[in-house]
Design a protein around this motif. Sequence first.
Motif, PDB file in Angstrom:
ATOM      1  N   GLU A 149      43.084  43.724 -94.174  1.00 30.85           N
ATOM      2  CA  GLU A 149      43.128  44.458 -92.907  1.00 30.85           C
ATOM      3  C   GLU A 149      42.156  45.639 -92.975  1.00 30.85           C
ATOM      4  N   THR A 150      40.952  45.422 -92.518  1.00 29.40           N
ATOM      5  CA  THR A 150      39.933  46.480 -92.515  1.00 29.40           C
ATOM      6  C   THR A 150      38.944  46.166 -91.408  1.00 29.40           C
ATOM      7  N   SER A 151      37.912  46.997 -91.287  1.00 24.78           N
ATOM      8  CA  SER A 151      36.905  46.748 -90.250  1.00 24.78           C
ATOM      9  C   SER A 151      35.565  47.303 -90.712  1.00 24.78           C
ATOM     10  N   THR A 167      31.855  53.951 -91.793  1.00 25.29           N
ATOM     11  CA  THR A 167      31.923  55.395 -91.545  1.00 25.29           C
ATOM     12  C   THR A 167      32.438  56.154 -92.772  1.00 25.29           C
ATOM     13  N   ARG A 168      33.340  55.552 -93.551  1.00 27.03           N
ATOM     14  CA  ARG A 168      33.884  56.289 -94.712  1.00 27.03           C
ATOM     15  C   ARG A 168      33.027  56.175 -95.966  1.00 27.03           C
ATOM     16  N   THR A 169      32.216  55.110 -96.054  1.00 24.87           N
ATOM     17  CA  THR A 169      31.484  54.895 -97.316  1.00 24.87           C
ATOM     18  C   THR A 169      29.977  54.687 -97.141  1.00 24.87           C
ATOM     19  N   ASP A 227      43.460  44.053-102.220  1.00 25.59           N
ATOM     20  CA  ASP A 227      43.650  45.511-102.136  1.00 25.59           C
ATOM     21  C   ASP A 227      42.520  46.153-101.337  1.00 25.59           C
ATOM     22  N   ARG A 228      42.803  46.485-100.081  1.00 24.85           N
ATOM     23  CA  ARG A 228      41.738  47.028 -99.215  1.00 24.85           C
ATOM     24  C   ARG A 228      41.244  48.392 -99.670  1.00 24.85           C
ATOM     25  N   ASN A 229      42.066  49.097-100.462  1.00 24.69           N
ATOM     26  CA  ASN A 229      41.647  50.423-100.954  1.00 24.69           C
ATOM     27  C   ASN A 229      40.448  50.344-101.894  1.00 24.69           C
ATOM     28  N   THR A 230      40.312  49.225-102.601  1.00 26.76           N
ATOM     29  CA  THR A 230      39.216  49.121-103.571  1.00 26.76           C
ATOM     30  C   THR A 230      38.221  47.997-103.255  1.00 26.76           C
ATOM     31  N   HIS A 241      41.712  50.192-110.559  1.00 30.63           N
ATOM     32  CA  HIS A 241      42.703  51.053-109.923  1.00 30.63           C
ATOM     33  C   HIS A 241      42.025  52.405-109.666  1.00 30.63           C
ATOM     34  N   MET A 242      42.186  52.947-108.476  1.00 30.56           N
ATOM     35  CA  MET A 242      41.463  54.182-108.168  1.00 30.56           C
ATOM     36  C   MET A 242      42.258  55.105-107.255  1.00 30.56           C
ATOM     37  N   ASP A 243      42.231  56.386-107.606  1.00 31.32           N
ATOM     38  CA  ASP A 243      42.759  57.415-106.717  1.00 31.32           C
ATOM     39  C   ASP A 243      41.540  57.998-105.994  1.00 31.32           C
ATOM     40  N   GLY A 244      41.202  57.360-104.865  1.00 32.34           N
ATOM     41  CA  GLY A 244      39.942  57.651-104.155  1.00 32.34           C
ATOM     42  C   GLY A 244      39.721  59.118-103.844  1.00 32.34           C
ATOM     43  N   LYS A 245      40.781  59.800-103.408  1.00 28.09           N
ATOM     44  CA  LYS A 245      40.615  61.204-103.000  1.00 28.09           C
ATOM     45  C   LYS A 245      40.247  62.092-104.199  1.00 28.09           C
ATOM     46  N   GLU A 246      40.906  61.842-105.364  1.00 26.70           N
ATOM     47  CA  GLU A 246      40.607  62.623-106.575  1.00 26.70           C
ATOM     48  C   GLU A 246      39.156  62.381-107.008  1.00 26.70           C
ATOM     49  N   PRO A 277      20.786  59.138-107.006  1.00 31.34           N
ATOM     50  CA  PRO A 277      22.178  59.371-107.392  1.00 31.34           C
ATOM     51  C   PRO A 277      22.904  58.055-107.644  1.00 31.34           C
ATOM     52  N   HIS A 278      24.022  58.133-108.355  1.00 29.65           N
ATOM     53  CA  HIS A 278      24.916  56.978-108.438  1.00 29.65           C
ATOM     54  C   HIS A 278      25.330  56.598-107.014  1.00 29.65           C
ATOM     55  N   GLN A 279      25.293  55.306-106.745  1.00 33.05           N
ATOM     56  CA  GLN A 279      25.532  54.832-105.382  1.00 33.05           C
ATOM     57  C   GLN A 279      26.987  54.404-105.234  1.00 33.05           C
ATOM     58  N   ALA A 280      27.859  55.380-104.888  1.00 32.57           N
ATOM     59  CA  ALA A 280      29.281  55.049-104.698  1.00 32.57           C
ATOM     60  C   ALA A 280      29.661  55.145-103.233  1.00 32.57           C
ATOM     61  N   ASN A 281      29.115  56.165-102.569  1.00 31.63           N
ATOM     62  CA  ASN A 281      29.587  56.470-101.227  1.00 31.63           C
ATOM     63  C   ASN A 281      28.543  57.379-100.567  1.00 31.63           C
ATOM     64  N   LEU A 282      28.103  57.019 -99.369  1.00 34.46           N
ATOM     65  CA  LEU A 282      27.057  57.796 -98.695  1.00 34.46           C
ATOM     66  C   LEU A 282      27.507  59.224 -98.390  1.00 34.46           C
ATOM     67  N   GLY A 301      26.679  48.321-102.222  1.00 39.10           N
ATOM     68  CA  GLY A 301      28.006  48.814-102.578  1.00 39.10           C
ATOM     69  C   GLY A 301      27.910  49.585-103.878  1.00 39.10           C
ATOM     70  N   ASN A 302      29.059  49.810-104.507  1.00 37.84           N
ATOM     71  CA  ASN A 302      29.076  50.514-105.796  1.00 37.84           C
ATOM     72  C   ASN A 302      29.009  49.467-106.912  1.00 37.84           C
ATOM     73  N   THR A 303      27.904  49.469-107.650  1.00 40.06           N
ATOM     74  CA  THR A 303      27.743  48.487-108.737  1.00 40.06           C
ATOM     75  C   THR A 303      27.879  49.158-110.108  1.00 40.06           C
ATOM     76  N   ALA A 324      24.786  60.691-112.348  1.00 41.85           N
ATOM     77  CA  ALA A 324      25.823  59.658-112.254  1.00 41.85           C
ATOM     78  C   ALA A 324      27.183  60.268-112.531  1.00 41.85           C
ATOM     79  N   MET A 325      28.209  59.592-112.022  1.00 41.44           N
ATOM     80  CA  MET A 325      29.588  60.013-112.284  1.00 41.44           C
ATOM     81  C   MET A 325      30.483  58.787-112.217  1.00 41.44           C
ATOM     82  N   GLY A 326      31.417  58.672-113.129  1.00 41.12           N
ATOM     83  CA  GLY A 326      32.280  57.501-113.096  1.00 41.12           C
ATOM     84  C   GLY A 326      33.533  57.655-113.914  1.00 41.12           C
TER      85      GLY A 326
END
Length: 326
Positions: A30-32, A38-40, A154-157, A215-220, A252-257, A282-284, A312-314
């Motif tokens: 369930e995503t769009s 817009t978020r990434t 898991d739509r979060n990841t 497994h990821m705590d996206g906000k942190e 930069p590391h490509q995780a999120n625009l 995406g994030n590779t 980079a950060m990971g």
Amino acid sequence: MTVIRSQLIGTGYKLPAKVLTNDDLSKMVETSDEWISTRTGIRSRHIAEKDELTSDLSYDAAVMAIKNAGIKNEEIDFIIVATVTGDTTFPATAAKLSKKLGLLPGTPAMDVNAACSGFVYASQIADNMIRLGQVKTALVIGAETLSKITDWTDRNTCVLFGDGAGAAIFRAAECAGTKDDTGVLATKIYADGSQFDHLCSDSGVSLNQKAGFIHMDGKEVFKIAIPSLVQGVEESLKIAGLEVADVDWYVPHQANLRIIDSVAKKLEIDMDKVIVTVDHHGNTSAASIPLALAEAFAAGKIKKGDVVAVSAMGAGFTWGGMIIRV
Ligand code: ACO
């Protein structure tokens, strides 16, 4: 007094042929497209086939880098692969590649696991060995098949990650020993194990004999990614004796625009100087920086004499930066 510095003499990359768009994903969870982009900033990513391995992607990226460097395979005297998705638990994917590439027997080969910072970690190891005179020509690869440790329910990841490989050849050359030299001018790496749980695989060989899922705590991660990526550039610029104004390109590391935008703003680097591939990769993880570097070279963006800043950060968390004058 002259010094030895690692010159970046060739880059290459490989992306799997299969492309997964945000619309494709919206049929799986369930995503769009609107939510993801817009978020990434991600619109599509490449996904390896079941029988397409990290070593296969690495091999194609390496062959391209070797060709661009204009060297023979047997001139490589060190191979290091940054990955968290090696073909097998052991031996190293680098050892498999060494055979596939026909490197001379005795050529050292190893993998490094520093998650999304893996390419910066591997480059620092190669650069140090080159500067010590232990190695003349190093093949440094970042490669991942993250799709194989992604929980596709898991739509979060599952909307964040992709597969690919990037390769770089570094070669020793004598330089004047000033900040105007070409080559790797600085590397700096960090880790903070207290953040281990925020981004990790939920399984492992010793833990439960499984590979598990991301497994990821996206906000942190989001919060910590920005200052870490900024520090990677600022501290390595200091070591190089250069300033932000000297930077021609930031990779930069490509995780999120959104993360990339914030970091560029904080560093006061114009987005025109930032290499962005997260929209179609995406994030590779460990592959993200060498993929972006190699694409930018192939597109003719980065030119001889340009100063390239990388950070980079990971997971770990690990982070770091590197300055190269090409
Ligand atoms: N589609 C639709 N809705 C979703 C999706 C999705 N794919 N994923 C999560 N949601 C929902 C959540 O369930 C939540 O709903 P709820 O409020 O009903 O519980 C809502 O969207 C908001 O979720 P948030 O987590 O608040 O969204 P946020 O704005 O934080 O964005 C994101 C999430 C994109 C993961 C962001 O936190 C992020 O980018 N973090 C950085 C993490 C990152 O980039 N990790 C990559 C690996 S780390 C690295 O490489 C450095």
